[in-house]
Structure formats: C-alpha cells, structure tokens
Design an enzyme around this catalytic site. Sequence first.
Site, mmCIF file in Angstrom:
data_model
loop_
_atom_site.group_PDB
_atom_site.id
_atom_site.type_symbol
_atom_site.label_atom_id
_atom_site.label_comp_id
_atom_site.label_asym_id
_atom_site.label_seq_id
_atom_site.Cartn_x
_atom_site.Cartn_y
_atom_site.Cartn_z
ATOM 1 N N ARG A 226 -37.278 102.171 -92.486
ATOM 2 C CA ARG A 226 -36.561 103.341 -91.983
ATOM 3 C C ARG A 226 -37.016 103.661 -90.564
ATOM 4 N NH1 ARG A 226 -33.318 102.488 -95.188
ATOM 5 N NH2 ARG A 226 -32.612 103.730 -96.952
ATOM 6 N N HIS A 274 -28.917 98.055 -88.757
ATOM 7 C CA HIS A 274 -29.145 98.367 -90.178
ATOM 8 C C HIS A 274 -28.338 97.437 -91.105
ATOM 9 C CE1 HIS A 274 -30.518 101.818 -92.983
ATOM 10 N NE2 HIS A 274 -30.421 100.679 -93.662
HETATM 11 P P1 NDP Z 1 -40.076 100.326 -103.702
HETATM 12 O O1 NDP Z 1 -40.074 101.754 -104.084
HETATM 13 O O2 NDP Z 1 -39.792 99.310 -104.756
HETATM 14 O O3 NDP Z 1 -41.466 99.938 -103.043
HETATM 15 C C1 NDP Z 1 -42.157 100.789 -102.205
HETATM 16 C C2 NDP Z 1 -43.537 100.216 -101.919
HETATM 17 O O4 NDP Z 1 -44.168 101.046 -100.921
HETATM 18 C C3 NDP Z 1 -44.468 100.225 -103.132
HETATM 19 O O5 NDP Z 1 -45.280 99.090 -103.137
HETATM 20 C C4 NDP Z 1 -45.326 101.488 -102.897
HETATM 21 O O6 NDP Z 1 -46.625 101.444 -103.461
HETATM 22 C C5 NDP Z 1 -45.457 101.458 -101.392
HETATM 23 N N1 NDP Z 1 -45.798 102.789 -100.879
HETATM 24 C C6 NDP Z 1 -45.122 103.961 -101.026
HETATM 25 N N2 NDP Z 1 -45.777 104.966 -100.422
HETATM 26 C C7 NDP Z 1 -46.887 104.434 -99.876
HETATM 27 C C8 NDP Z 1 -47.965 104.960 -99.135
HETATM 28 N N3 NDP Z 1 -48.048 106.266 -98.831
HETATM 29 N N4 NDP Z 1 -48.944 104.112 -98.738
HETATM 30 C C9 NDP Z 1 -48.895 102.811 -99.052
HETATM 31 N N5 NDP Z 1 -47.885 102.231 -99.768
HETATM 32 C C10 NDP Z 1 -46.906 103.038 -100.188
HETATM 33 O O7 NDP Z 1 -39.021 100.194 -102.501
HETATM 34 P P2 NDP Z 1 -38.125 98.922 -102.114
HETATM 35 O O8 NDP Z 1 -39.027 97.758 -101.964
HETATM 36 O O9 NDP Z 1 -36.972 98.788 -103.040
HETATM 37 O O10 NDP Z 1 -37.522 99.399 -100.712
HETATM 38 C C11 NDP Z 1 -38.355 99.743 -99.629
HETATM 39 C C12 NDP Z 1 -37.544 100.396 -98.520
HETATM 40 O O11 NDP Z 1 -36.765 99.434 -97.826
HETATM 41 C C13 NDP Z 1 -36.499 101.409 -98.973
HETATM 42 O O12 NDP Z 1 -37.092 102.661 -99.265
HETATM 43 C C14 NDP Z 1 -35.569 101.475 -97.792
HETATM 44 O O13 NDP Z 1 -36.034 102.481 -96.902
HETATM 45 C C15 NDP Z 1 -35.734 100.116 -97.118
HETATM 46 N N6 NDP Z 1 -34.503 99.311 -97.160
HETATM 47 C C16 NDP Z 1 -33.937 98.914 -95.974
HETATM 48 C C17 NDP Z 1 -32.818 98.122 -95.966
HETATM 49 C C18 NDP Z 1 -32.224 97.629 -94.702
HETATM 50 O O14 NDP Z 1 -31.157 97.014 -94.711
HETATM 51 N N7 NDP Z 1 -32.860 97.811 -93.572
HETATM 52 C C19 NDP Z 1 -32.170 97.689 -97.217
HETATM 53 C C20 NDP Z 1 -32.847 98.154 -98.399
HETATM 54 C C21 NDP Z 1 -33.972 98.938 -98.354
HETATM 55 P P3 NDP Z 1 -46.843 101.376 -105.060
HETATM 56 O O15 NDP Z 1 -46.420 99.968 -105.429
HETATM 57 O O16 NDP Z 1 -48.275 101.601 -105.237
HETATM 58 O O17 NDP Z 1 -45.959 102.420 -105.657
HETATM 59 C C1 OXD Z 2 -31.010 100.779 -98.487
HETATM 60 C C2 OXD Z 2 -30.517 100.455 -97.133
HETATM 61 O O1 OXD Z 2 -31.915 101.608 -98.630
HETATM 62 O O2 OXD Z 2 -29.499 99.738 -96.998
HETATM 63 O O3 OXD Z 2 -30.493 100.169 -99.450
HETATM 64 O O4 OXD Z 2 -31.131 100.901 -96.163
#
Ligand code: NDP
Ligand code: OXD
Length: 311
Positions: A226, A274
Amino acid sequence: MDQQKVDILISSSVWDPKPWVEGLSKSDLVGEIHVWPTKADLTNVEVLFVWKPLAERVIDLLPNLKWISSLGAGVDHLMIDAQIPSDLPITRIVDPFLARDMTNYVVMGLMMHQRSMLSHLENQKSNTWERITYQSLKVGVMGLGALGGHLAEKLVDLGFEVFGFSRTLKEIEGVKCFEASGIKDFLGQAEVLVNLLPVTPQTTDILNKEVFEGLPKGAYLINVARGNHLVEQDLIDSLDQGHLSGALLDVFRTEPLPSDSALWRHPKVIITPHVASVTTPKSAIELLLNNLSRLKTGEDLLHTVNINQGY
Ligand code: NDP
Ligand code: OXD
C-alpha cells in the site's frame, strides 16, 4: 424475496462490477444483486461486497446485513471506514491466482533489477554494447501471509537467499524468518526489500528513512502493498543520496498518482498503476459463493479479518 436466496449489494468504485454480477447471478444461492449507486430498496440485502471506497451511509440502508467481504486481499478501506459495524464478519480474498500473480510481478521486478534491465534499455538507444554482469541477491520479504509467504517459498525455489519478516514468527523452509522485534537484523540482510504487509496503524509509514538506513547500501525497494506504507520523500532522499539504488512502486498514497508527483520523473523509480496482482472475478466468485453457502448453514466463514489486528 425468495427465502432460500440471499440478496447482495456490490459496491466497486474502481473495478467494473459486471463480471461479478454475471458470475454471482449463476448461483442458486444468490437472489437479487444490486450495484451501488442504486435507489432500490436494499432492506433485504444480507451481503455486501466492496472494493473501495464505500459511499457514506450505505450501511444505514442495510438493516439485515450479515456479512461484508472485500473484493480484494486488502481490507484497509473497510478498517478505516467508521460506518462499518464491528460485530459483523468481514472477509477478504485469499486466492491462489492472486498469490501467483503477485509472485510473478515481484520476480519480474527482482530480475529487472538484478539484470540491470533499465541500463540495457538505455544502452540500446545508443547502440552501446556494455556487458553489465549480475550478482546473487538476498531478498527480504516483509509480510509472510497469503502473498508474502507464497513469494518467499517461490524465491527459495528460484535460488535467492530469502529473509522473512512478520508480526509472529513463521517457519518456511529455506527462509530465515524474523518476528517484529527482529526488524533490525532482518533489514540488515535485505539487498532487495519487498513490502507485502497490510496497512494498519502499526505499519503505516513503515517504509521510512530509518528503515532505509537499516538496509545495506545499494538496496532496492519493491512496494506492492500500500502507498500508505511509504514515506515518499524519505524514499526520494535515500535514492538521491545513493543509499537506495532504485525502487519499483505499484501502490501510492494517492491513486492515480498525481501528475505533479516527483516519483513519476525520478530516474531510479519504476511505476506501475496498482496492477501487481488483480483479483480474478472467476476464482474469487468461487470463494465468495463458498462463504455464502457457509453463511446460510451457519458455518464459520473463510478468510475472516481480525478487526482488532486490522488485517
Ligand atoms: P495477509 O494478511 O495474509 O498477511 C499479512 C502479513 O503481514 C502476515 O504475515 C502478518 O504477520 C504480517 N504483519 C501484519 N502486521 C504486521 C506488523 N505490524 N509487523 C510485522 N508483520 C506484520 O495479507 P496478504 O498476504 O493477503 O496481503 C498483503 C497485502 O498486499 C494486502 O493487505 C494488500 O495491501 C496488498 N496487496 C496488493 C496488491 C497489488 O496489486 N498491489 C494485490 C493484493 C494485495 P502474521 O503472519 O504474524 O499475522
Ligand atoms: C488488493 C489489491 O488488496 O488489489 O487485492 O490491492
């Protein structure tokens, strides 16, 4: 209203709702599908599917709402919206295609950096034959969830040395994992830093001066999570001072990225709009219908968000 079927409201201000309506309407579980904005009576709507942002006061029109799902992986648009009730289940898209596409995008960025593709393209303009060699790279993945975890595994298969960082400690074969308290050691290894964290109050602005200074000199940044993770001026300063060597950015604080943003013109920055990984309606609809059937039978929904954690 047919009592067996569930009425749905779709609010998608960024994506075309048509494929979602078409796909969902094929299911026997689905009743009326409304698309926001609408003047229709929404009293019977039990399910809301949203891809950001939701217009104000929509929730007030949905007295029988039972479940909200993001149409993407991220839920930050719902977490910051005061009208979203805290007592309803909120789910998100976790889909193998989304993970595959994200991994492919990041691998593309990594390879372009490792193989100096921008320099080769530049050299081609002047018929310049310059053999720029390459080195093996240590890659740090921030966020080891559905997307970051998949990426880390695939990078190991591709022969990269991989470091991972998450809130709670993970075990992934071949990946040296760090929990939140180990951020300094994690950063110290990351010649390429890939951000796949969700944006929450804890992770907002996490890609800042201090973090960049913790990376080895010449490190490269890939931000696919993000825009609110990144302090843009800190990145520009670090690039201009030569500490970071470049950045691939897919997400921005303001999208579309304003035309006067210095990032557009920065020679060390690659920008994509994006598109790192885009939800595929076909497979996401399967997940949504699976959850719809769970909702009807009272089973727990898949991929619910922990509202207290914000992701
Ligand atoms: P998940 O919720 O599956 O994974 C999030 C990860 O981040 C987990 O490992 C979590 O830790 C870790 N995390 C959360 N908070 C913290 C913190 N404070 N410190 C350290 N680690 C932390 O999310 P996804 O993998 O499904 O997606 C990640 C992000 O990717 C989405 O939120 C979205 O913003 C972005 N995205 C972007 C896209 C694009 O096209 N650019 C497309 C899709 C998604 P823990 O495992 O311990 O819970
Ligand atoms: C998502 C994205 O969060 O596309 O799926 O950013």
